[in-house]
Design a protein around this motif. Structure first.
Motif, short mmCIF file in Angstrom:
data_model
loop_
_atom_site.label_atom_id
_atom_site.label_comp_id
_atom_site.label_asym_id
_atom_site.label_seq_id
_atom_site.Cartn_x
_atom_site.Cartn_y
_atom_site.Cartn_z
N ASP A 166 0.84 -1.20 0.00
CA ASP A 166 0.00 0.00 0.00
C ASP A 166 0.87 1.25 0.00
O ASP A 166 0.57 2.22 -0.70
N TRP A 167 1.93 1.24 0.81
CA TRP A 167 2.83 2.39 0.87
C TRP A 167 3.36 2.72 -0.53
O TRP A 167 3.32 3.87 -0.97
N VAL A 168 3.89 1.68 -1.20
CA VAL A 168 4.53 1.89 -2.49
C VAL A 168 3.53 2.36 -3.54
O VAL A 168 3.76 3.34 -4.26
N CYS A 200 3.06 4.27 -16.65
CA CYS A 200 2.46 3.42 -17.69
C CYS A 200 2.17 2.02 -17.16
O CYS A 200 1.19 1.39 -17.56
N ALA A 201 3.03 1.52 -16.30
CA ALA A 201 2.84 0.18 -15.73
C ALA A 201 3.64 0.09 -14.44
O ALA A 201 4.65 0.78 -14.28
N TYR A 202 3.19 -0.79 -13.54
CA TYR A 202 3.96 -1.03 -12.32
C TYR A 202 3.56 -2.36 -11.72
O TYR A 202 2.46 -2.89 -11.96
N ALA A 203 4.48 -2.93 -10.95
CA ALA A 203 4.21 -4.14 -10.18
C ALA A 203 5.04 -4.07 -8.91
O ALA A 203 6.25 -3.86 -8.97
N VAL A 204 4.38 -4.19 -7.76
CA VAL A 204 5.07 -4.16 -6.46
C VAL A 204 5.25 -5.60 -6.00
O VAL A 204 4.28 -6.27 -5.64
N MET A 205 6.50 -6.08 -6.01
CA MET A 205 6.79 -7.46 -5.66
C MET A 205 7.32 -7.55 -4.23
O MET A 205 7.37 -6.56 -3.52
N SER A 206 7.73 -8.75 -3.80
CA SER A 206 8.14 -8.95 -2.42
C SER A 206 9.44 -8.24 -2.07
O SER A 206 9.61 -7.76 -0.95
N ASN A 207 10.38 -8.17 -3.01
CA ASN A 207 11.65 -7.50 -2.71
C ASN A 207 12.12 -6.56 -3.81
O ASN A 207 13.28 -6.16 -3.83
N HIS A 208 11.23 -6.20 -4.73
CA HIS A 208 11.60 -5.25 -5.77
C HIS A 208 10.35 -4.66 -6.41
O HIS A 208 9.23 -5.16 -6.21
N THR A 209 10.55 -3.59 -7.14
CA THR A 209 9.45 -2.95 -7.87
C THR A 209 9.83 -2.77 -9.33
O THR A 209 11.01 -2.55 -9.65
N HIS A 210 8.84 -2.87 -10.19
CA HIS A 210 9.00 -2.57 -11.62
C HIS A 210 8.08 -1.40 -11.95
O HIS A 210 6.91 -1.40 -11.58
N ILE A 211 8.60 -0.42 -12.67
CA ILE A 211 7.78 0.73 -13.08
C ILE A 211 8.16 1.11 -14.51
O ILE A 211 9.35 1.16 -14.84
N VAL A 212 7.17 1.37 -15.34
CA VAL A 212 7.41 1.92 -16.68
C VAL A 212 6.91 3.36 -16.67
O VAL A 212 5.74 3.61 -16.36
N LEU A 213 7.80 4.29 -16.99
CA LEU A 213 7.49 5.72 -16.90
C LEU A 213 7.56 6.41 -18.26
O LEU A 213 8.32 5.98 -19.14
N ALA A 217 10.20 2.04 6.17
CA ALA A 217 10.55 0.65 6.44
C ALA A 217 11.61 0.56 7.55
O ALA A 217 11.52 -0.30 8.44
N ASN A 218 12.61 1.43 7.50
CA ASN A 218 13.64 1.44 8.53
C ASN A 218 13.04 1.75 9.91
O ASN A 218 13.43 1.17 10.92
N LYS A 219 12.11 2.69 9.93
CA LYS A 219 11.46 3.04 11.20
C LYS A 219 10.67 1.86 11.73
O LYS A 219 10.72 1.54 12.93
#
Length: 323
Positions: free
Chosen positions: A45-47, A63-76, A151-153
């Protein structure tokens, strides 16, 4: 040695870029940590919330995005023309949604008169804001720094949360763009965390399908404008219905228990002249096959000339898969 960002971005050749950010710690960005049993699912939700908010502030479309467990993909898509035509006040208002600015920008927003020297300082300042609002590095910086701090907090720790820098790929033509969009949208299905595009949470394809059911396109994402034509409006150069059908069919093809097959009548593949076997490889191994700009030989040659590059490592794979 990493390539300087300015040596990867050429808006004269393309305004579309694929960006990837990966976590550096074993702790998940999102999802459930199997070692501790702790769930980080709420971070999706944060991302997504931050990403879509930035799309409304920056002159950069998502244009596109996917929030995965340890990485993100974004098309800008970088809309630098929009940044240039926005009035000074609009630029400052947008910037203040992200940062406080300084006393001169605050004074300007409050409609207080500026002295001659203050006006000179302000002119330089607004030019800097205008440039940053159409800068992919600033977009990714604001996104990743906010998520890292939160996340660090939450983890009660300090230090690096993301790998050194986000990775970016120039998408030089329609074939590269279509393949990358589908690759990003199908990430959860390939990772076996979703069964269908419409159930793949925290992805652009789910958001598009949810709106398509209502006969709409989401305002937070760059719209599909249809096939290229004279007086082409701003937007992705494909038909939304055809693209959703193609993603659905491709998702079925890449299941482990099925042998992949794509009907030759698929409109996007036919127009882009991509072989079905190559399409499957493009949409399952895009990041592994390509490590830089992606496009056909003509577009890659022009891109290299613009950035004064002698050669491009992707050329062989581009010729083989996008020919």
């Amino acid at each position: 040695m990493a390539t300087a960002r300015k040596r990867q971005i050429s808006l004269t050749d393309t305004k579309y870029y694929h960006c990837i950010s990966r976590c550096v710690r074993r702790a998940f960005l999102c999802g459930e940590d199997k070692f501790t049993g702790k769930s980080y699912e709420h971070r999706r939700d944060w991302v997504e919330e931050k990403l879509l908010m930035l799309g409304s502030v920056f002159c950069i479309d998502i244009c596109a995005y996917a929030v995965m467990s340890n990485h993100t993909h974004i098309v800008l898509y970088v809309d630098d023309k929009k940044a240039k035509r926005l009035p000074d006040k609009a630029i400052v208002i947008r910037w203040h949604k992200l940062f406080k600015g300084n006393w001169i920008s605050q004074k300007f927003i409050e409609d207080e008169p500026l002295s001659e020297s203050e006006q000179l300082i302000f002119d330089e300042l607004v030019d800097k804001y205008r440039e940053r609002l159409a800068d992919i590095s600033w977009f990714m910086r604001v996104l990743n720094e906010d998520i890292a701090r939160r996340a660090n907090k939450e983890d009660n720790c300090t230090g690096r949360f993301w790998e050194g820098r986000f990775k970016s790929q120039a998408l030089l033509d329609e074939a590269a763009l279509a393949a990358c969009l589908a690759y990003v949208d199908l990430n959860p299905i390939r990772a076996n965390i979703a069964a269908t595009p419409e159930t793949s949470d925290y992805t652009s394809i789910k958001k598009r399908i949810d709106h398509a059911k209502l006969g709409k396109q989401p305002k937070s994402l760059q719209r599909f404008a249809g096939n290229p034509r004279k007086h082409m409006p701003k937007g992705l150069p494909f038909e939304l219905k055809s693209y959703i059908e193609l993603v659905e069919l491709t998702g079925q093809c890449i299941r482990a228990d099925k042998r992949g097959y794509i009907f030759e009548s698929q409109p996007i593949l036919t127009r882009l002249n991509i072989e079905p076997e190559n399409w499957i490889k493009l949409t399952t191994q895009f990041s592994r096959v390509f490590h830089g700009a992606v496009g056909r030989e003509r577009t890659i040659t022009a891109y290299c000339e613009t950035l004064q590059k002698r050669r491009w490592t992707n050329l062989t794979n581009c010729e083989r898969l996008l020919a």
